[in-house]
Design an enzyme around this catalytic site. Sequence first.
Site, PDB file in Angstrom:
ATOM      1  CB  THR A  52      -0.908   0.003   1.256  1.00  0.00           C
ATOM      2  OG1 THR A  52      -1.658  -1.205   1.255  1.00  0.00           O
ATOM      3  CG2 THR A  52      -1.861   1.182   1.254  1.00  0.00           C
ATOM      4  CB  ALA A  88      13.369  -6.286  -0.961  1.00  0.00           C
ATOM      5  CD  GLU A  96       6.587  13.275  10.845  1.00  0.00           C
ATOM      6  OE1 GLU A  96       7.461  14.090  11.148  1.00  0.00           O
ATOM      7  OE2 GLU A  96       5.634  13.006  11.597  1.00  0.00           O
ATOM      8  CB  ILE A 127      -0.279  14.125  11.097  1.00  0.00           C
ATOM      9  CG1 ILE A 127      -1.730  13.871  10.714  1.00  0.00           C
ATOM     10  CG2 ILE A 127      -0.171  15.353  11.988  1.00  0.00           C
ATOM     11  CD1 ILE A 127      -2.629  13.607  11.906  1.00  0.00           C
ATOM     12  CE  LYS A 159      -0.056   4.370  13.858  1.00  0.00           C
ATOM     13  NZ  LYS A 159      -1.399   4.314  13.277  1.00  0.00           N
ATOM     14  N   GLY A 202      -3.335   5.130   4.794  1.00  0.00           N
ATOM     15  CA  GLY A 202      -3.548   5.094   3.345  1.00  0.00           C
ATOM     16  C   GLY A 202      -2.228   5.274   2.612  1.00  0.00           C
TER      17      GLY A 202
HETATM   18  P1  NDP Z   1       1.490  -3.949   2.891  1.00  0.00           P
HETATM   19  O1  NDP Z   1       1.145  -5.212   3.563  1.00  0.00           O
HETATM   20  O2  NDP Z   1       0.529  -3.339   1.949  1.00  0.00           O
HETATM   21  O3  NDP Z   1       2.855  -4.157   2.065  1.00  0.00           O
HETATM   22  C1  NDP Z   1       3.950  -4.841   2.603  1.00  0.00           C
HETATM   23  C2  NDP Z   1       5.004  -5.001   1.508  1.00  0.00           C
HETATM   24  O4  NDP Z   1       6.147  -5.606   2.061  1.00  0.00           O
HETATM   25  C3  NDP Z   1       4.563  -5.901   0.355  1.00  0.00           C
HETATM   26  O5  NDP Z   1       5.039  -5.391  -0.854  1.00  0.00           O
HETATM   27  C4  NDP Z   1       5.215  -7.240   0.668  1.00  0.00           C
HETATM   28  O6  NDP Z   1       5.574  -7.989  -0.484  1.00  0.00           O
HETATM   29  C5  NDP Z   1       6.493  -6.790   1.347  1.00  0.00           C
HETATM   30  N1  NDP Z   1       6.981  -7.759   2.315  1.00  0.00           N
HETATM   31  C6  NDP Z   1       6.348  -8.231   3.408  1.00  0.00           C
HETATM   32  N2  NDP Z   1       7.143  -9.087   4.065  1.00  0.00           N
HETATM   33  C7  NDP Z   1       8.305  -9.168   3.367  1.00  0.00           C
HETATM   34  C8  NDP Z   1       9.497  -9.911   3.510  1.00  0.00           C
HETATM   35  N3  NDP Z   1       9.692 -10.738   4.558  1.00  0.00           N
HETATM   36  N4  NDP Z   1      10.474  -9.735   2.600  1.00  0.00           N
HETATM   37  C9  NDP Z   1      10.300  -8.887   1.554  1.00  0.00           C
HETATM   38  N5  NDP Z   1       9.186  -8.172   1.349  1.00  0.00           N
HETATM   39  C10 NDP Z   1       8.202  -8.320   2.249  1.00  0.00           C
HETATM   40  O7  NDP Z   1       1.916  -2.909   4.028  1.00  0.00           O
HETATM   41  P2  NDP Z   1       1.695  -1.329   4.064  1.00  0.00           P
HETATM   42  O8  NDP Z   1       2.266  -0.730   2.843  1.00  0.00           O
HETATM   43  O9  NDP Z   1       0.313  -1.026   4.436  1.00  0.00           O
HETATM   44  O10 NDP Z   1       2.582  -0.941   5.342  1.00  0.00           O
HETATM   45  C11 NDP Z   1       3.985  -0.932   5.285  1.00  0.00           C
HETATM   46  C12 NDP Z   1       4.526  -0.343   6.588  1.00  0.00           C
HETATM   47  O11 NDP Z   1       4.053   0.978   6.727  1.00  0.00           O
HETATM   48  C13 NDP Z   1       4.094  -1.083   7.855  1.00  0.00           C
HETATM   49  O12 NDP Z   1       5.113  -1.024   8.803  1.00  0.00           O
HETATM   50  C14 NDP Z   1       2.887  -0.277   8.328  1.00  0.00           C
HETATM   51  O13 NDP Z   1       2.664  -0.394   9.711  1.00  0.00           O
HETATM   52  C15 NDP Z   1       3.343   1.115   7.953  1.00  0.00           C
HETATM   53  N6  NDP Z   1       2.284   2.064   7.773  1.00  0.00           N
HETATM   54  C16 NDP Z   1       1.224   1.771   6.963  1.00  0.00           C
HETATM   55  C17 NDP Z   1       0.221   2.679   6.774  1.00  0.00           C
HETATM   56  C18 NDP Z   1      -0.966   2.394   5.924  1.00  0.00           C
HETATM   57  O14 NDP Z   1      -1.887   3.228   5.903  1.00  0.00           O
HETATM   58  N7  NDP Z   1      -1.027   1.286   5.208  1.00  0.00           N
HETATM   59  C19 NDP Z   1       0.275   3.996   7.433  1.00  0.00           C
HETATM   60  C20 NDP Z   1       1.446   4.206   8.254  1.00  0.00           C
HETATM   61  C21 NDP Z   1       2.412   3.278   8.399  1.00  0.00           C
HETATM   62  P3  NDP Z   1       4.447  -8.608  -1.475  1.00  0.00           P
HETATM   63  O15 NDP Z   1       3.767  -7.413  -2.074  1.00  0.00           O
HETATM   64  O16 NDP Z   1       5.209  -9.383  -2.491  1.00  0.00           O
HETATM   65  O17 NDP Z   1       3.548  -9.418  -0.612  1.00  0.00           O
HETATM   66  N1  HSE Z   2      -3.372   0.603  10.399  1.00  0.00           N
HETATM   67  C1  HSE Z   2      -2.950   1.922  10.676  1.00  0.00           C
HETATM   68  C2  HSE Z   2      -4.159   2.796  10.940  1.00  0.00           C
HETATM   69  C3  HSE Z   2      -2.165   2.477   9.521  1.00  0.00           C
HETATM   70  O1  HSE Z   2      -5.284   2.352  10.704  1.00  0.00           O
HETATM   71  O2  HSE Z   2      -3.996   3.915  11.412  1.00  0.00           O
HETATM   72  C4  HSE Z   2      -1.506   3.775   9.863  1.00  0.00           C
HETATM   73  O3  HSE Z   2      -0.492   3.585  10.787  1.00  0.00           O
END
Ligand code: NDP
Ligand code: HSE
Length: 437
Positions: free
Chosen positions: A22, A52, A136, A143, A212, A309
């Site tokens: 995401t 990766a 951040e 934010i 957080k 998001g």
């Molecule tokens: P997703 O689950 O959407 O994406 C995770 C990504 O990491 C995927 O591309 C996945 O690969 C890859 N991945 C997972 N495990 C491994 C591994 N062991 N080795 C290599 N690649 C790996 O997560 P988000 O993008 O939602 O979140 C990412 C981070 O950001 C998290 O720490 C989350 O807490 C943080 N975050 C997320 C927010 C949100 O709104 N979504 C907001 C704020 C922070 P593949 O696609 O091939 O499965």
């Molecule tokens: N799962 C988290 C939330 C993503 O809903 O706020 C942002 O950290």
Amino acid sequence: MTTTAHTQQPPVLKVGLLGAGTVGSQVAHVLLTRADELALRTGVQLQLSGIAVRDTAAPRDVALPAELLTTDADAVIDGADVVVELTGGIDPTRARVLRALNAGKSVITGNKALLAEHGRELQDAAAATGAQLSYEAAVAGAIPIVRPMRDSLAGDRVERFLGIMNGTTNFVLDQMDTTGAAFDAALAEAQELGYAEADPTADVAGHDAAAKTAVLASLAFHSSYTIDDVHCEGIRSVTAEDMAAAREAGYVIKLLSVGERCADGVNLRVGPVMIPREHVLGGVRGAYNAVFVTAAAAGSLMFYGQGAGGEPTASAVLGDLVSAARAIALGAQGIPLADYAALPAVSMDEVSTKLAVTLAVTDRLGVLAQLAQVFADHGVSISTMQQSEDPRTTGTSMLRLVTHTGRHADLMATVEALRGLPVVRDVVSVTPVETGE
Ligand code: NDP
Ligand code: HSE
């Protein structure tokens, strides 16, 4: 960092991206489409050198060059100048972030779960090599709150923060409040919109907000906290009836993160709380987040915006990346966490709180006197009380009591004693009340 032969060409900074889900996919998209503009801002050319993922063949939200995708995360780290970690989770992520920091490579991460468990270790690794650790995006998505807390308020004394720092639960509670949606339907929608963690239990149980809270409190109070220092309750127990009762009384229920100084240290807590509708936090709708900070000199400050998001979170990640690139270009070292104060995390028992308690009681003469005696025995004062018929059973009344502020342990002991009274048929709900003053 590679310096190019042409003097007009900015030096190249190779960015290794871990994760293209995401958030990661949106970061990659900006690096691939707006690198020239970012070069003008940073003085360096940010070049995405590898991405990766778990499965290189998986469908992506944005088109990514196949040659950049790999399952070899270590190769991406080793081939980069700076690493952006957006995979999430603790293992194997912790080892990968340490690999980068130990090699003196700055790391940008949105991984609050990792920071709230191993933050001190990561900060030490960064300090040892002079690398920067930036996060951040880990608190309240788009934010800007980490940097204001670390830098802008560094000369002030933060007394307290109240935060709505989980988009998923705010979305769910807001849907329940405004549309009467059922919990599961609202949660499914939040997941579809990309707000929820891979396992939404972390959101619903309050763990994401607690992580957080620990991260933000470490900056606010110049101490190192982990998620274990945060008293945590989730929103599973919040019912449509609780919502309606809160609304009737002019309140709204939010999952609130609180970090506040108290006599012997700092109290950190997360849980569903009733706050007045007219408070600035009462109007935070949908997946929006907000952090209300009170500082000795600055007074009250409100930070508001999208807390989750892909694109909003990518904004925070890219801000950190631009900042790291500028620092690297200038040869600057990372800023270590100032945790000199070492203020202990104080248990909930000693904190002053105020509770809204709903009781189903036998409807007969003398019941109120019995209840009042229990409150008096525990030194807890009642602020307001409302009585109505219990729609569920005949011969039972529903009593909604709000206490004055008292020691939390005394308030909870009162509730337990009430539960033991034969005239109390059910303790329907117990919700802390936060006036936000
Ligand atoms: P997703 O689950 O959407 O994406 C995770 C990504 O990491 C995927 O591309 C996945 O690969 C890859 N991945 C997972 N495990 C491994 C591994 N062991 N080795 C290599 N690649 C790996 O997560 P988000 O993008 O939602 O979140 C990412 C981070 O950001 C998290 O720490 C989350 O807490 C943080 N975050 C997320 C927010 C949100 O709104 N979504 C907001 C704020 C922070 P593949 O696609 O091939 O499965
Ligand atoms: N799962 C988290 C939330 C993503 O809903 O706020 C942002 O950290």
